[in-house]
Motif scaffolding. Structure first.
Motif, PDB file in Angstrom:
ATOM      1  N   GLN A  88       0.835  -1.211   0.000  1.00  0.00           N
ATOM      2  CA  GLN A  88       0.000   0.000   0.000  1.00  0.00           C
ATOM      3  C   GLN A  88       0.866   1.256   0.000  1.00  0.00           C
ATOM      4  O   GLN A  88       0.610   2.208  -0.740  1.00  0.00           O
ATOM      5  N   ILE A  89       1.888   1.267   0.831  1.00  0.00           N
ATOM      6  CA  ILE A  89       2.793   2.418   0.896  1.00  0.00           C
ATOM      7  C   ILE A  89       3.560   2.548  -0.414  1.00  0.00           C
ATOM      8  O   ILE A  89       3.724   3.651  -0.949  1.00  0.00           O
ATOM      9  N   TYR A  90       4.017   1.428  -0.950  1.00  0.00           N
ATOM     10  CA  TYR A  90       4.734   1.436  -2.227  1.00  0.00           C
ATOM     11  C   TYR A  90       3.852   2.021  -3.334  1.00  0.00           C
ATOM     12  O   TYR A  90       4.307   2.860  -4.116  1.00  0.00           O
ATOM     13  N   ASP A  91       2.596   1.582  -3.397  1.00  0.00           N
ATOM     14  CA  ASP A  91       1.675   2.091  -4.412  1.00  0.00           C
ATOM     15  C   ASP A  91       1.438   3.599  -4.259  1.00  0.00           C
ATOM     16  O   ASP A  91       1.408   4.334  -5.241  1.00  0.00           O
ATOM     17  N   SER A  92       1.295   4.062  -3.017  1.00  0.00           N
ATOM     18  CA  SER A  92       1.072   5.494  -2.812  1.00  0.00           C
ATOM     19  C   SER A  92       2.322   6.304  -3.146  1.00  0.00           C
ATOM     20  O   SER A  92       2.222   7.468  -3.551  1.00  0.00           O
ATOM     21  N   ALA A  93       3.489   5.705  -3.009  1.00  0.00           N
ATOM     22  CA  ALA A  93       4.735   6.399  -3.334  1.00  0.00           C
ATOM     23  C   ALA A  93       4.872   6.638  -4.835  1.00  0.00           C
ATOM     24  O   ALA A  93       5.586   7.552  -5.255  1.00  0.00           O
ATOM     25  N   GLN A  94       4.189   5.835  -5.629  1.00  0.00           N
ATOM     26  CA  GLN A  94       4.291   5.976  -7.084  1.00  0.00           C
ATOM     27  C   GLN A  94       3.668   7.279  -7.571  1.00  0.00           C
ATOM     28  O   GLN A  94       4.022   7.769  -8.636  1.00  0.00           O
ATOM     29  N   THR A  95       2.744   7.847  -6.795  1.00  0.00           N
ATOM     30  CA  THR A  95       2.084   9.086  -7.203  1.00  0.00           C
ATOM     31  C   THR A  95       2.551  10.301  -6.395  1.00  0.00           C
ATOM     32  O   THR A  95       2.077  11.401  -6.627  1.00  0.00           O
ATOM     33  N   ALA A  96       3.458  10.081  -5.454  1.00  0.00           N
ATOM     34  CA  ALA A  96       3.917  11.182  -4.594  1.00  0.00           C
ATOM     35  C   ALA A  96       5.061  11.948  -5.263  1.00  0.00           C
ATOM     36  O   ALA A  96       5.687  11.465  -6.207  1.00  0.00           O
ATOM     37  N   ASP A  97       5.344  13.162  -4.739  1.00  0.00           N
ATOM     38  CA  ASP A  97       6.492  13.906  -5.242  1.00  0.00           C
ATOM     39  C   ASP A  97       7.773  13.185  -4.829  1.00  0.00           C
ATOM     40  O   ASP A  97       7.752  12.306  -3.974  1.00  0.00           O
ATOM     41  N   SER A  98       8.894  13.535  -5.409  1.00  0.00           N
ATOM     42  CA  SER A  98      10.120  12.757  -5.250  1.00  0.00           C
ATOM     43  C   SER A  98      10.613  12.658  -3.807  1.00  0.00           C
ATOM     44  O   SER A  98      11.044  11.594  -3.371  1.00  0.00           O
ATOM     45  N   ALA A  99      10.560  13.724  -3.031  1.00  0.00           N
ATOM     46  CA  ALA A  99      11.039  13.673  -1.643  1.00  0.00           C
ATOM     47  C   ALA A  99      10.140  12.778  -0.793  1.00  0.00           C
ATOM     48  O   ALA A  99      10.623  11.948  -0.018  1.00  0.00           O
TER      49      ALA A  99
ATOM     50  N   GLU B 250       8.580   7.317   1.594  1.00  0.00           N
ATOM     51  CA  GLU B 250       7.591   6.234   1.625  1.00  0.00           C
ATOM     52  C   GLU B 250       8.201   4.914   1.158  1.00  0.00           C
ATOM     53  O   GLU B 250       7.899   3.858   1.712  1.00  0.00           O
ATOM     54  N   LEU B 251       9.054   4.960   0.141  1.00  0.00           N
ATOM     55  CA  LEU B 251       9.708   3.731  -0.330  1.00  0.00           C
ATOM     56  C   LEU B 251      10.615   3.147   0.748  1.00  0.00           C
ATOM     57  O   LEU B 251      10.681   1.929   0.920  1.00  0.00           O
ATOM     58  N   ALA B 252      11.288   4.008   1.490  1.00  0.00           N
ATOM     59  CA  ALA B 252      12.131   3.532   2.592  1.00  0.00           C
ATOM     60  C   ALA B 252      11.271   2.882   3.678  1.00  0.00           C
ATOM     61  O   ALA B 252      11.646   1.841   4.234  1.00  0.00           O
ATOM     62  N   ARG B 253      10.127   3.483   3.961  1.00  0.00           N
ATOM     63  CA  ARG B 253       9.207   2.912   4.952  1.00  0.00           C
ATOM     64  C   ARG B 253       8.669   1.564   4.479  1.00  0.00           C
ATOM     65  O   ARG B 253       8.567   0.612   5.263  1.00  0.00           O
ATOM     66  N   ALA B 254       8.349   1.461   3.205  1.00  0.00           N
ATOM     67  CA  ALA B 254       7.851   0.196   2.644  1.00  0.00           C
ATOM     68  C   ALA B 254       8.914  -0.892   2.725  1.00  0.00           C
ATOM     69  O   ALA B 254       8.613  -2.049   3.056  1.00  0.00           O
TER      70      ALA B 254
ATOM     71  N   SER C 116      14.353  -9.161  -0.508  1.00  0.00           N
ATOM     72  CA  SER C 116      13.969  -7.755  -0.350  1.00  0.00           C
ATOM     73  C   SER C 116      15.125  -6.851   0.043  1.00  0.00           C
ATOM     74  O   SER C 116      15.066  -5.643  -0.186  1.00  0.00           O
ATOM     75  N   ASN C 117      16.183  -7.403   0.609  1.00  0.00           N
ATOM     76  CA  ASN C 117      17.332  -6.559   0.940  1.00  0.00           C
ATOM     77  C   ASN C 117      18.300  -6.441  -0.236  1.00  0.00           C
ATOM     78  O   ASN C 117      19.239  -5.661  -0.179  1.00  0.00           O
ATOM     79  N   GLN C 118      18.069  -7.210  -1.305  1.00  0.00           N
ATOM     80  CA  GLN C 118      18.931  -7.181  -2.480  1.00  0.00           C
ATOM     81  C   GLN C 118      18.288  -6.480  -3.678  1.00  0.00           C
ATOM     82  O   GLN C 118      18.981  -5.949  -4.523  1.00  0.00           O
TER      83      GLN C 118
END
Length: 150
Positions: A64-75, A80-84, A115-117
């Motif tokens: 869910q967080i990953y999907d929302s990050a796709q539409t967010a601004d770069s910062a 959000e990607l780090a949180r995901a 996921s860590n690679q």
């Protein structure tokens, strides 16, 4: 499986040694062994399901967080990607526990181990399939159908 055999053998030996306390017949020992085996095996399946549910819940939140990050601004997207990714890292342990108890969950554990690679974008399709939600249970994860032979 070896631990189960050892436990059953120990139980059988204790029942046959304690003649004064337990009626020592082969039927009693066999029945006691079967009851113990069924209890141990049923508890293993429940544990694997609970651990897999925990892992899939974390995977679902991460996606869910990953999907929302796709539409967010770069910062905001980077945060959000780090949180995901952190949620995926947190899901590794319960997925490994589920896989160690029930081999059905090994693909999920294997995907999460990557996921860590790899970036989540390379894993998201597999993770969605391995933690597929049921349409009727509002996002809760269910164990997909397993045939008798598996």
């Amino acid at each position: 499986m070896n631990r189960l055999r050892t436990t059953l053998w120990t139980l059988t030996r204790r029942l046959s040694i304690g003649k004064s306390h337990v009626h020592n017949s082969k039927g009693t020992v066999l029945l006691g062994s079967l009851v113990l085996a069924s209890v141990l095996l049923s508890s293993c399946g429940a544990s694997a399901t609970a651990e897999a549910d925990q892992a899939c819940t974390l995977v679902h939140k991460s996606i869910q967080i990953y999907d929302s990050a796709q539409t967010a601004d770069s910062a905001k997207a980077r945060a959000e990607l780090a949180r995901a990714e952190l949620l995926l890292a947190e899901a590794v342990s319960p997925a490994n526990l589920a896989a160690s108890t029930d081999s059905y969950w090994q693909p999920l554990a294997g995907t999460l181990a990557e996921s860590n690679q790899l970036p989540e974008s390379r894993l998201v399709i597999a993770l969605r399939a391995q933690c597929a939600p049921s349409a009727t249970n509002q996002g809760e994860y269910v164990v997909p159908y397993k045939s008798q032979g598996q």
